[in-house]
Write a protein that holds these residues in place. Structure first.
Motif, PDB file in Angstrom:
ATOM      1  N   UNK A  52       0.831  -1.221   0.000  1.00 46.21           N
ATOM      2  CA  UNK A  52       0.000   0.000   0.000  1.00 46.21           C
ATOM      3  C   UNK A  52       0.859   1.262   0.000  1.00 46.21           C
ATOM      4  N   UNK A  53       1.928   1.236  -0.752  1.00 45.97           N
ATOM      5  CA  UNK A  53       2.800   2.397  -0.869  1.00 45.97           C
ATOM      6  C   UNK A  53       3.790   2.561   0.273  1.00 45.97           C
ATOM      7  N   UNK A  54       3.697   1.701   1.304  1.00 49.67           N
ATOM      8  CA  UNK A  54       4.609   1.797   2.461  1.00 49.67           C
ATOM      9  C   UNK A  54       5.821   0.909   2.234  1.00 49.67           C
ATOM     10  N   UNK A  55       7.006   1.489   2.432  1.00 47.12           N
ATOM     11  CA  UNK A  55       8.219   0.689   2.260  1.00 47.12           C
ATOM     12  C   UNK A  55       8.363  -0.377   3.347  1.00 47.12           C
ATOM     13  N   UNK A  56       8.718  -1.578   2.932  1.00 46.80           N
ATOM     14  CA  UNK A  56       8.983  -2.666   3.872  1.00 46.80           C
ATOM     15  C   UNK A  56      10.445  -3.081   3.688  1.00 46.80           C
ATOM     16  N   UNK A  57      11.145  -3.280   4.792  1.00 51.80           N
ATOM     17  CA  UNK A  57      12.537  -3.728   4.701  1.00 51.80           C
ATOM     18  C   UNK A  57      12.561  -5.235   4.902  1.00 51.80           C
ATOM     19  N   UNK A  58      13.132  -5.933   3.938  1.00 51.18           N
ATOM     20  CA  UNK A  58      13.169  -7.385   4.008  1.00 51.18           C
ATOM     21  C   UNK A  58      14.622  -7.823   4.223  1.00 51.18           C
ATOM     22  N   UNK A  59      14.864  -8.436   5.372  1.00 45.55           N
ATOM     23  CA  UNK A  59      16.211  -8.912   5.701  1.00 45.55           C
ATOM     24  C   UNK A  59      16.222 -10.431   5.545  1.00 45.55           C
ATOM     25  N   UNK A  60      17.007 -10.911   4.585  1.00 41.39           N
ATOM     26  CA  UNK A  60      17.071 -12.355   4.290  1.00 41.39           C
ATOM     27  C   UNK A  60      15.675 -12.987   4.244  1.00 41.39           C
ATOM     28  N   UNK A  61      14.773 -12.330   3.544  1.00 38.66           N
ATOM     29  CA  UNK A  61      13.441 -12.883   3.329  1.00 38.66           C
ATOM     30  C   UNK A  61      12.426 -12.576   4.410  1.00 38.66           C
ATOM     31  N   UNK A  62      12.874 -11.961   5.527  1.00 38.37           N
ATOM     32  CA  UNK A  62      11.938 -11.692   6.628  1.00 38.37           C
ATOM     33  C   UNK A  62      11.642 -10.187   6.713  1.00 38.37           C
ATOM     34  N   UNK A  63      10.367  -9.859   6.885  1.00 34.28           N
ATOM     35  CA  UNK A  63       9.987  -8.447   6.993  1.00 34.28           C
ATOM     36  C   UNK A  63      10.377  -7.915   8.382  1.00 34.28           C
ATOM     37  N   UNK A  64      11.341  -6.984   8.425  1.00 31.17           N
ATOM     38  CA  UNK A  64      11.846  -6.475   9.708  1.00 31.17           C
ATOM     39  C   UNK A  64      11.553  -4.977   9.874  1.00 31.17           C
ATOM     40  N   UNK A  65      10.572  -4.480   9.132  1.00 32.87           N
ATOM     41  CA  UNK A  65      10.267  -3.044   9.131  1.00 32.87           C
ATOM     42  C   UNK A  65      10.021  -2.481  10.524  1.00 32.87           C
ATOM     43  N   UNK A  66       9.367  -3.245  11.396  1.00 28.48           N
ATOM     44  CA  UNK A  66       9.101  -2.761  12.756  1.00 28.48           C
ATOM     45  C   UNK A  66      10.341  -2.940  13.620  1.00 28.48           C
ATOM     46  N   UNK A  67      10.978  -4.089  13.526  1.00 27.17           N
ATOM     47  CA  UNK A  67      12.153  -4.383  14.371  1.00 27.17           C
ATOM     48  C   UNK A  67      13.282  -3.373  14.181  1.00 27.17           C
TER      49      UNK A  67
END
Ligand code: DC
Length: 223
Positions: free
Chosen positions: A72-87
């Motif tokens: 939905x237009x929000x960037x998500x950071x994916x670290x080795x396949x896992x979504x870590x945007x909050x962490x």
């Protein structure tokens, strides 16, 4: 035609909120590069790797894959396949990033390569510390977003108070000043104000005013 916008500035200047909104108004993709550096720090913390030793950080890079996705237009950071945007938003991650991760040249080269590629595909609004000076040197528009340490600390203090109550303003401003020092004095790609960047002091401006100002400059430049 690609018309990238580079936004640089110190921690807490409001870059990400502003950049996100500018991207939304122009229909561009927003890229938050800080979260990529944070992703590397998170990997080291989670794996209990001694990040105080530079060679450990450099060695870990071969096992790290950072991708950006959009929901939905929000960037998500994916670290080795896992979504870590909050962490990656965690306080400790921010401190480790500034002190032990963003200072290493090999880390910077690793992430800058990915960031440069993003800027070639479609128009983006990218924020960070070295965007105008290194990543998007030919950006259509470069902004240096500034605010006094006091104004930045007040905003940060309010933000933290929303989540927890045991926070002292004095500690927040000290942390901001410490981070300013590491980000501006490090050897590799320190934050600098590029000669061709438009300087905006947001100390007495709200987010809407800053966004409006940037859009105005952008539209004038387009004429
Ligand atoms: O913007 P931020 O607080 O998420 O950034 C986290 C850290 O990463 C901060 O210490 C500065 C560093 N950083 C950097 O060195 N270069 C960038 N392009 C973006 C962030």
């Amino acid at each position: 035609m690609i018309k990238n916008i580079a936004i640089d500035g110190l921690s807490g200047a409001g870059k990400s909120t502003v950049a996100k909104e500018v991207a939304r108004e122009l229909g561009y993709v927003y890229v938050d590069t800080g979260s990529m550096y944070r992703g590397v720090a998170l990997y080291l913390i989670e794996r209990k790797i001694d990040y105080k030793k530079e060679k450990n950080v450099i060695n870990a890079l071969k096992n790290i894959k950072i991708d950006l996705e959009y929901v939905n237009g929000e960037q998500q950071v994916i670290l080795n396949g896992k979504n870590v945007s909050t962490d990656v938003r965690n306080e400790k991650v921010g401190i480790v990033t500034s002190k032990y991760v963003a200072v290493i040249n090999e880390v910077r080269e690793f992430l800058v390569e990915i960031q440069k590629e993003l800027g070639k595909k479609k128009s983006i609004v990218m924020d960070g510390r070295d965007i105008g000076s290194v990543v998007l040197k030919d950006a259509f528009l470069k902004i240096y977003l500034d605010a006094t340490p006091e104004a930045r600390a007040k905003r940060r203090y309010k933000e933290i108070l929303g989540k927890k109550t045991d926070v002292k303003y004095e500690e927040v401003i000290e942390d901001i000043k410490r981070r300013d020092y590491t980000d501006t004095t490090r050897k590799h790609s320190p934050l600098i104000r590029c000669d061709d960047a438009v300087y905006i002091d947001s100390s007495n401006m709200n987010i809407e005013e800053v966004v409006e100002e940037i859009i105005k400059i952008y539209k004038e430049r387009e004429k």
